[in-house]
Design a protein around this motif. Structure first.
Motif, PDB file in Angstrom:
ATOM      1  N   ALA A 375      33.229 -12.411 -80.760  1.00  0.00           N
ATOM      2  CA  ALA A 375      33.282 -12.866 -82.150  1.00  0.00           C
ATOM      3  C   ALA A 375      34.570 -12.439 -82.838  1.00  0.00           C
ATOM      4  O   ALA A 375      35.133 -13.195 -83.648  1.00  0.00           O
ATOM      5  CB  ALA A 375      32.079 -12.341 -82.922  1.00  0.00           C
ATOM      6  N   ASP A 376      35.070 -11.236 -82.510  1.00  0.00           N
ATOM      7  CA  ASP A 376      36.262 -10.756 -83.195  1.00  0.00           C
ATOM      8  C   ASP A 376      37.545 -11.410 -82.695  1.00  0.00           C
ATOM      9  O   ASP A 376      38.623 -11.127 -83.210  1.00  0.00           O
ATOM     10  CB  ASP A 376      36.372  -9.227 -83.112  1.00  0.00           C
ATOM     11  CG  ASP A 376      36.430  -8.724 -81.676  1.00  0.00           C
ATOM     12  OD1 ASP A 376      36.525  -9.546 -80.746  1.00  0.00           O
ATOM     13  OD2 ASP A 376      36.368  -7.489 -81.488  1.00  0.00           O
ATOM     14  N   SER A 377      37.445 -12.295 -81.702  1.00  0.00           N
ATOM     15  CA  SER A 377      38.631 -13.009 -81.229  1.00  0.00           C
ATOM     16  C   SER A 377      38.805 -14.365 -81.905  1.00  0.00           C
ATOM     17  O   SER A 377      39.822 -15.034 -81.705  1.00  0.00           O
ATOM     18  CB  SER A 377      38.562 -13.202 -79.713  1.00  0.00           C
ATOM     19  OG  SER A 377      37.566 -14.160 -79.363  1.00  0.00           O
ATOM     20  N   LEU A 378      37.817 -14.787 -82.686  1.00  0.00           N
ATOM     21  CA  LEU A 378      37.927 -16.060 -83.398  1.00  0.00           C
ATOM     22  C   LEU A 378      39.034 -15.968 -84.441  1.00  0.00           C
ATOM     23  O   LEU A 378      39.160 -14.972 -85.144  1.00  0.00           O
ATOM     24  CB  LEU A 378      36.606 -16.407 -84.073  1.00  0.00           C
ATOM     25  CG  LEU A 378      35.414 -16.638 -83.136  1.00  0.00           C
ATOM     26  CD1 LEU A 378      34.139 -16.823 -83.948  1.00  0.00           C
ATOM     27  CD2 LEU A 378      35.654 -17.840 -82.233  1.00  0.00           C
ATOM     28  N   THR A 379      39.835 -17.012 -84.558  1.00  0.00           N
ATOM     29  CA  THR A 379      40.971 -17.011 -85.481  1.00  0.00           C
ATOM     30  C   THR A 379      40.858 -18.152 -86.482  1.00  0.00           C
ATOM     31  O   THR A 379      40.164 -19.145 -86.251  1.00  0.00           O
ATOM     32  CB  THR A 379      42.303 -17.138 -84.722  1.00  0.00           C
ATOM     33  OG1 THR A 379      42.301 -18.364 -83.952  1.00  0.00           O
ATOM     34  CG2 THR A 379      42.508 -15.950 -83.786  1.00  0.00           C
ATOM     35  N   ARG A 380      41.568 -17.976 -87.589  1.00  0.00           N
ATOM     36  CA  ARG A 380      41.566 -18.960 -88.681  1.00  0.00           C
ATOM     37  C   ARG A 380      42.913 -19.675 -88.763  1.00  0.00           C
ATOM     38  O   ARG A 380      43.945 -19.165 -88.344  1.00  0.00           O
ATOM     39  CB  ARG A 380      41.300 -18.250 -90.012  1.00  0.00           C
ATOM     40  CG  ARG A 380      40.064 -17.373 -90.013  1.00  0.00           C
ATOM     41  CD  ARG A 380      38.795 -18.160 -90.079  1.00  0.00           C
ATOM     42  NE  ARG A 380      37.615 -17.311 -90.194  1.00  0.00           N
ATOM     43  CZ  ARG A 380      36.512 -17.661 -90.840  1.00  0.00           C
ATOM     44  NH1 ARG A 380      36.427 -18.833 -91.428  1.00  0.00           N
ATOM     45  NH2 ARG A 380      35.476 -16.842 -90.891  1.00  0.00           N
ATOM     46  N   ARG A 381      42.878 -20.867 -89.361  1.00  0.00           N
ATOM     47  CA  ARG A 381      44.125 -21.600 -89.584  1.00  0.00           C
ATOM     48  C   ARG A 381      45.006 -20.856 -90.590  1.00  0.00           C
ATOM     49  O   ARG A 381      44.501 -20.214 -91.510  1.00  0.00           O
ATOM     50  CB  ARG A 381      43.839 -23.006 -90.110  1.00  0.00           C
ATOM     51  CG  ARG A 381      43.186 -23.914 -89.097  1.00  0.00           C
ATOM     52  CD  ARG A 381      43.261 -25.362 -89.574  1.00  0.00           C
ATOM     53  NE  ARG A 381      42.878 -25.473 -90.978  1.00  0.00           N
ATOM     54  CZ  ARG A 381      41.631 -25.564 -91.401  1.00  0.00           C
ATOM     55  NH1 ARG A 381      40.639 -25.551 -90.545  1.00  0.00           N
ATOM     56  NH2 ARG A 381      41.368 -25.676 -92.682  1.00  0.00           N
ATOM     57  N   PRO A 382      46.328 -20.968 -90.453  1.00  0.00           N
ATOM     58  CA  PRO A 382      47.244 -20.238 -91.344  1.00  0.00           C
ATOM     59  C   PRO A 382      47.443 -20.935 -92.681  1.00  0.00           C
ATOM     60  O   PRO A 382      48.499 -21.491 -92.962  1.00  0.00           O
ATOM     61  CB  PRO A 382      48.547 -20.211 -90.542  1.00  0.00           C
ATOM     62  CG  PRO A 382      48.505 -21.472 -89.735  1.00  0.00           C
ATOM     63  CD  PRO A 382      47.055 -21.691 -89.383  1.00  0.00           C
ATOM     64  N   SER A 383      46.412 -20.904 -93.517  1.00  0.00           N
ATOM     65  CA  SER A 383      46.507 -21.563 -94.816  1.00  0.00           C
ATOM     66  C   SER A 383      45.888 -20.685 -95.891  1.00  0.00           C
ATOM     67  O   SER A 383      44.771 -20.199 -95.718  1.00  0.00           O
ATOM     68  CB  SER A 383      45.779 -22.913 -94.792  1.00  0.00           C
ATOM     69  OG  SER A 383      45.691 -23.460 -96.091  1.00  0.00           O
ATOM     70  N   PRO A 384      46.586 -20.485 -97.013  1.00  0.00           N
ATOM     71  CA  PRO A 384      45.974 -19.773 -98.140  1.00  0.00           C
ATOM     72  C   PRO A 384      45.036 -20.660 -98.944  1.00  0.00           C
ATOM     73  O   PRO A 384      44.347 -20.178 -99.848  1.00  0.00           O
ATOM     74  CB  PRO A 384      47.176 -19.354 -98.979  1.00  0.00           C
ATOM     75  CG  PRO A 384      48.185 -20.424 -98.730  1.00  0.00           C
ATOM     76  CD  PRO A 384      47.998 -20.841 -97.293  1.00  0.00           C
ATOM     77  N   TRP A 385      45.018 -21.947 -98.640  1.00  0.00           N
ATOM     78  CA  TRP A 385      44.257 -22.906 -99.445  1.00  0.00           C
ATOM     79  C   TRP A 385      42.864 -23.127 -98.886  1.00  0.00           C
ATOM     80  O   TRP A 385      41.876 -23.083 -99.618  1.00  0.00           O
ATOM     81  CB  TRP A 385      45.013 -24.230 -99.530  1.00  0.00           C
ATOM     82  CG  TRP A 385      46.433 -24.055 -99.934  1.00  0.00           C
ATOM     83  CD1 TRP A 385      47.542 -24.088 -99.123  1.00  0.00           C
ATOM     84  CD2 TRP A 385      46.922 -23.756-101.249  1.00  0.00           C
ATOM     85  NE1 TRP A 385      48.673 -23.847 -99.855  1.00  0.00           N
ATOM     86  CE2 TRP A 385      48.329 -23.640-101.160  1.00  0.00           C
ATOM     87  CE3 TRP A 385      46.305 -23.587-102.483  1.00  0.00           C
ATOM     88  CZ2 TRP A 385      49.125 -23.356-102.267  1.00  0.00           C
ATOM     89  CZ3 TRP A 385      47.097 -23.299-103.595  1.00  0.00           C
ATOM     90  CH2 TRP A 385      48.491 -23.199-103.475  1.00  0.00           C
TER      91      TRP A 385
END
Length: 407
Positions: A375-385
Motif C-alpha cells: 500500500a505504501d508504494s502507491l503513488t499520486r499524480r504530480p498535481s496540486p489541483w
C-alpha cells in the motif's frame, strides 16, 4: 505578496498533502501566499470559514478572470491558462444574471438524463472494461478502468458515439494536469465539442447537447461548446479519481474488508470519507477580488487571484473537532464547491452514480480482489489541483468475461 510565499508545486502535493496544508496553516494562517508556475502570486484559502466567506460572496470574490492584476505577466503558453480562464466564455467565468441562466441551462439538460438509462450505461461500460482484464487475474484499476469509465459515460450522455469518446481521455488528462501538453489537450477537447454541437444543431437527438441547444435563453454555439468543455473536465477526472481513491481506501483499510467479499454496505461510506479526507479536487482556481479587502488577516488587493483550498478547508481543525463526525453521512465538505458556482446538483448525482456503479461492478466481478503491491508504494499524480493515483495494481482469481451478458 509576502517574500515567504509557498510554491504551489513539488512532490509534497503527491506524498503528504495533509501535512503540507497543516504546515501552511501553521506558518501563514487560514490564507497563505503562494506562487504559481513562473512565480505568479496568488492566495490559497486554507480555512473552512474563510472559504465559505469567499464562495458565498460572488460580488466581492468574482469569477470574472478579467479582473486579474497579473495578466501582463502571463505568457501565451502558460500551462495553467486552461484552468484560469482567459478568453473562455464558459459558465465558470460569467457572473450575475447570465451566469444564473447558463447554470440553469446546464442543470436542466443534465436533469433530462433518465436515472435508469444512466445506470445502464454505467454498468455496460464498466462490464466491458472489466471484461478486458478479468481473465488475466491482474489489472491496473486506474489506467484500465477508472480513467476510462467516466468519460465514456459522459460522452454517451452528451451524444458522442462510443468510438469518438476514446480520444477525449488523453486530452482531458493533459489539460487538467496543467503541464506542457495542457494547451494541446484543451484544443482537442474544444474541436471535439464543436463538431458535436454542429452535428446536433443539424440533427437534434435525445441527449444533453441537444437539450442545451434547445434552451430558450438563446445561448450561442460557442457558449455551449465552452460549457461542454467545463462539464466534461469537471465530470470526468474528479470522478475517475473518486473511483480510484475509494477503491484504494477499501483495499487498504480493514474497516471496509467486509465489502470486498460480497457486501456493498460500506461503498457509500468509503466514497463519502474520500470526499472529506482524500478529495479528488484539492485546489481550484479561482476567484478574483473586486476591490481591496481583508481575508483571514491578509490584505488582499483588487485583482488578486484567490485559490480555493478545498481539501485544506475540509481538514480545518477549527471546525473538525471530531473527525468521525465529519465522515459517515455528513456532506458538509467542500468537495463539490459552495455557493452559486458550486457543481450543479444534477452533475453531482451523475458523478455519484458513475462512481458508485464503478465500485460495485468491481466488487461483483472480481472475487478475492487484493492489492498487488504494498500500500505504501502507491503513488499520486504530480498535481496540486487534483489528487489521484497514478495506478492501482490489483490481483484476483481470473474469471470469465460476461460479453455483454450481465445477469
Amino acid at each position: 505578496m509576502t517574500p515567504d510565499a509557498v510554491p504551489l508545486s513539488g512532490s509534497r502535493f503527491q506524498t503528504e498533502p495533509a501535512r503540507l496544508y497543516r504546515e501552511m496553516r501553521r506558518d501563514h494562517g487560514p490564507v497563505a501566499p503562494v506562487l504559481l508556475d513562473g512565480g505568479i502570486p496568488a492566495w490559497l484559502v486554507l480555512g473552512y470559514r474563510e472559504l465559505h466567506q469567499v464562495t458565498g460572496d460572488p460580488v466581492l470574490y468574482s469569477r470574472d478572470s478579467g479582473l486579474w492584476n497579473q495578466w501582463d505577466n502571463i505568457p501565451d503558453d502558460w500551462p495553467l491558462l486552461p484552468m484560469i480562464g482567459r478568453d473562455q466564455p464558459s459558465v465558470l467565468y460569467t457572473v450575475g444574471e447570465r451566469h444564473h441562466q447558463r447554470a440553469g441551462m446546464i442543470a436542466k439538460a443534465l436533469e433530462g438524463v433518465e436515472p435508469a438509462v444512466l445506470r445502464r450505461h454505467c454498468e455496460r461500460f464498466a462490464d466491458e472494461l472489466i471484461d478486458a482484464v478479468c481473465t488475466a487475474g491482474t489489472a491496473d484499476l486506474v489506467g484500465q478502468y477508472a480513467m476510462l469509465l467516466p468519460v465514456r459515460v459522459l460522452a454517451r450522455l452528451y451524444g458522442f458515439s462510443d468510438d469518438e469518446s476514446s480520444g477525449l481521455v488523453t486530452a482531458l488528462n493533459d489539460m487538467i494536469d496543467g503541464r506542457e501538453r495542457a494547451l494541446d489537450g484543451q484544443r482537442h477537447l474544444g474541436r471535439s465539442m464543436a463538431e458535436l454541437v454542429a452535428q446536433r444543431g443539424a440533427a437534434p437527438a435525445d441527449d444533453v447537447v441537444s437539450r442545451m441547444l434547445a434552451d430558450p435563453n438563446g445561448f450561442t454555439e460557442e457558449e455551449i461548446i465552452q460549457d461542454l468543455m467545463v462539464m466534461t473536465a469537471a465530470g470526468h477526472q474528479p470522478t475517475a479519481d473518486w473511483i480510484g481513491n475509494s477503491l484504494r481506501l477499501m483495499l487498504t483499510d480493514d474497516r471496509f474488508a467486509a465489502s470486498l467479499f460480497g457486501g456493498r454496505h460500506s461503498v457509500a461510506e468509503a466514497m463519502n470519507e474520500v470526499l472529506w479526507e482524500d478529495t479528488p479536487t484539492q485546489n481550484v482556481a479561482g476567484r478574483w477580488a473586486a476591490r481591496d479587502t481583508q481575508l483571514g488577516g491578509r490584505h488582499v488587493l483588487a485583482g488578486d487571484l484567490v485559490l480555493l483550498g478545498l481539501q485544506a478547508a475540509n481538514a480545518d481543525p477549527q471546525v473538525r473537532t471530531d473527525a468521525a463526525a465529519f465522515t459517515g453521512g455528513n456532506s458538509a465538505h467542500f468537495s463539490f464547491g459552495h455557493g452559486e458556482h458550486r457543481c450543479p446538483f444534477p452533475a453531482q448525482e451523475i458523478a455519484e452514480v458513475i462512481a458508485r456503479t464503478a465500485i460495485e461492478v468491481v466488487l461483483d466481478r472480481l472475487p478475492d480482489i487484493d492489492l498487488a503491491v504494498p500500500a505504501d508504494s502507491l503513488t499520486r499524480r504530480p498535481s496540486p489541483w487534483l489528487r489521484g493515483l497514478t495506478e492501482l495494481p490489483v490481483r484476483f482469481t481470473p474469471t470469465p468475461a460476461l460479453g455483454g451478458n450481465r445477469p
